[in-house]
Motif scaffolding. Sequence first.
Motif, PDB file in Angstrom:
ATOM      1  N   SER A  12       1.898   3.460  -3.629  1.00 26.51           N
ATOM      2  CA  SER A  12       1.056   4.658  -3.671  1.00 26.51           C
ATOM      3  C   SER A  12       1.763   5.785  -4.425  1.00 26.51           C
ATOM      4  N   GLN A  41       4.574  10.710   1.984  1.00 30.15           N
ATOM      5  CA  GLN A  41       3.463  11.095   2.847  1.00 30.15           C
ATOM      6  C   GLN A  41       2.829   9.883   3.504  1.00 30.15           C
ATOM      7  N   GLN A  42       2.814   8.786   2.737  1.00 33.18           N
ATOM      8  CA  GLN A  42       2.245   7.577   3.324  1.00 33.18           C
ATOM      9  C   GLN A  42       3.077   7.111   4.513  1.00 33.18           C
ATOM     10  N   GLU A  69       0.826  -1.219   0.000  1.00 29.84           N
ATOM     11  CA  GLU A  69       0.000   0.000   0.000  1.00 29.84           C
ATOM     12  C   GLU A  69       0.853   1.259   0.000  1.00 29.84           C
ATOM     13  N   VAL A  70       1.964   1.197   0.723  1.00 27.31           N
ATOM     14  CA  VAL A  70       2.799   2.396   0.825  1.00 27.31           C
ATOM     15  C   VAL A  70       3.676   2.569  -0.403  1.00 27.31           C
ATOM     16  N   LYS A  74       2.249   9.123   7.419  1.00 23.88           N
ATOM     17  CA  LYS A  74       0.937   8.718   7.924  1.00 23.88           C
ATOM     18  C   LYS A  74       1.048   7.451   8.781  1.00 23.88           C
TER      19      LYS A  74
END
Lengths: 308, 295
Positions: free
Chosen positions: A68, A73-74, A64-65, A77
């Motif tokens: 992306s 930014q991920q 997912e990271v 987060k």
Amino acid sequence: MAFEGLAERLQGTLDKIKGKGKVTEADVDEMMREVRLALLEADVNFKVVKKFIKQVKERAVGQEVLKSLTPGQQVIKVVNEELQELMGGEQSKIAHADKPPTVVMMVGLQGAGKTTTVAKLANHLRKEHNRQPLLAAADIYRPAAIDQLETLGKQLDMPVYSLGNQADPVDIAKGAVAQAKDEHRDYVLIDTAGRLHVDEDLMGELQRIKEAVQPEEILLVVDAMTGQDAVNVAESFNEQLDVNGAVLTKLDGDTRGGAAISVKAVTGMPVKFAGMGEKIDQLEPFHPERMASRILGMGDVLSLIEKA
Amino acid sequence: AKTRDSFAGKMNDLMARYRKVDEDFFEELEELLIGADVGVETVMELIDELKTEAKRQNIKDTSELAPLISEKLADKLDKSGEDNTIQHAADGMTVILFVGVNGVGKTTTIGKVAQKYKEEGSRVVMAAGDTFRAGAIEQLEEWGNQVGVDVVKQQAGSDPAAVMYDAIQSARSKGANVLLCDTAGRLQNKVNLMKELEKVKRVIQREIPEAPHEVLLVLDATTGQNAMSQAKTFQEATDVSGIVLTKLDGTAKGGIVLAVRNELDIPVKFVGLGERAEDLQPFDSNQFVYSLFKE
Ligand SMILES: Nc1nc2c(ncn2[C@@H]2O[C@H](COP(=O)(O)OP(=O)(O)OP(=O)(O)O)[C@@H](O)[C@H]2O)c(=O)[nH]1
Ligand SMILES: Nc1nc2c(ncn2[C@@H]2O[C@H](COP(=O)(O)OP(=O)(O)OP(=O)(O)O)[C@@H](O)[C@H]2O)c(=O)[nH]1
Ligand SMILES: [Mg+2]
Ligand SMILES: [Mg+2]
């Protein structure tokens, strides 16, 4: 530069990634080095940081990271989410006994802010919860400690129980609880002398007070500027007294306050209040989410990321 | 020399576990220093220097690196030829101003310093310049009683600069040699309070141009990286001439003074080792470096 925020710290790495087709594990490693520095500069304990980085890495190398559009930014987060998790998302409230008075004991190192916090908490309880506290002056050692609490009591227009500085703090605590019962007061807030967690005699004194008055709540007052030693202090107080929560003081300064994470992560005790100034109305319930972004030095960055 | 040996002993411990100079060794060393609150940047700088040096001298064995580590640490604390004793007035009264954030130990340190001067036979006066915190004046008065020293005070809430003015006149008329000035604790990001402190200093200067002869910044050894920000801001506001590192009797190592020393060039003059009048000692850099590695 010290005190660079995480976003700034990551910037260099992020610029590099931007030009690349894909983000590699090595890129994540580099980002994690910056995260590590940001946390250490915020005074998060190095052992806690080590474990934390390992955990975040596992998540960050996940698809997912990396896949992306905004991997940097991920990562921020993920780091923020994990920090909040570590600090405990829920806000913790002060205890309230079924049968009054609720006895609260304030403990901690010298100069952490115990006496001031006793006054602030009294003010908070009256203003926000409509309770009537009695303050108890059980610091018989520090010069003018009793004067200090009495002056604060006058400012608050609240009674202060004292037996002078020749009495045993255990008797002072017992006497205060008895008087509170007589006068139907809701809370007894016991101010104790500052002491080192390794001072056996004085730690024994706290145990005797605890034994004698069975407080519903023992609060450890921690200076938000505390460095790596915060975990030793918190662990030791907790082992000897079974502390219910912490109050983080002096958060009105420019410290990142990593001690908040260290204390919670190592002992599990929730931070219940934050001291935001020297005045008696400057106490706030503690917000773990806000603290996480402060530690990372993020300001409003997070809310921007959320929107993106 | 004894402390040096013991320091070497602690290093040996690390050396015994890591015989080879490699990444793991440096990582552990880094953690050791960070755990002692040595500034993150200073630690990184030091580790880099050591790595370079190890390469240059082809050092493979950790035992060969050990002396270099303590040397470099001590270097950062002791600038050669520097004086870390207290500066006194050439003639007349010496004025020492104590500044710092809340609860670090300013008032207590003043009590301890008063005791020291008293023992030396000096005539000491203390100025109750903290007119803000509840019980602050009474606290200084108790120290005055205990040590046997006069305290000049005004009412709570009065202007601290006015207290200093008063204290100088009164100390002069008493023929004092030493005037110790207490100030209220203030966080360095409070602009108004820092301005107030500048004013306090200005008033002292107006009365005695060479004064204050020392501005001592009190730092709490349990403080982490924020001590750097404290030192920077207080130095800007009051031109700090020395540091007192308090609460070294606890388990905190106070390593941040290494960074402060390294970046700002302010010498550490005293260390606080307890709450009693006698718990104050001159700073000893070897002893300090040794205790960084103490469990
Ligand atoms: N800026 C700021 N100062 C605070 C805060 N809480 C306490 N202080 C200040 O910190 C200093 C120490 O506070 P005290 O309440 O006396 O601390 P204590 O733990 O009772 O100290 P001992 O009894 O000596 O161990 C005082 O100058 C307080 O005004 C806070 O939240 N913000
Ligand atoms: N263990 C230990 N405690 C100390 C030392 N120096 C001061 N203290 C304690 O730290 C607490 C705060 O000391 P103060 O002298 O009141 O500090 P301050 O800087 O004047 O505080 P404010 O005026 O409120 O800003 C007191 O309980 C002192 O007894 C020290 O070297 N070791
Ligand atoms: Mg107190
Ligand atoms: Mg004081």
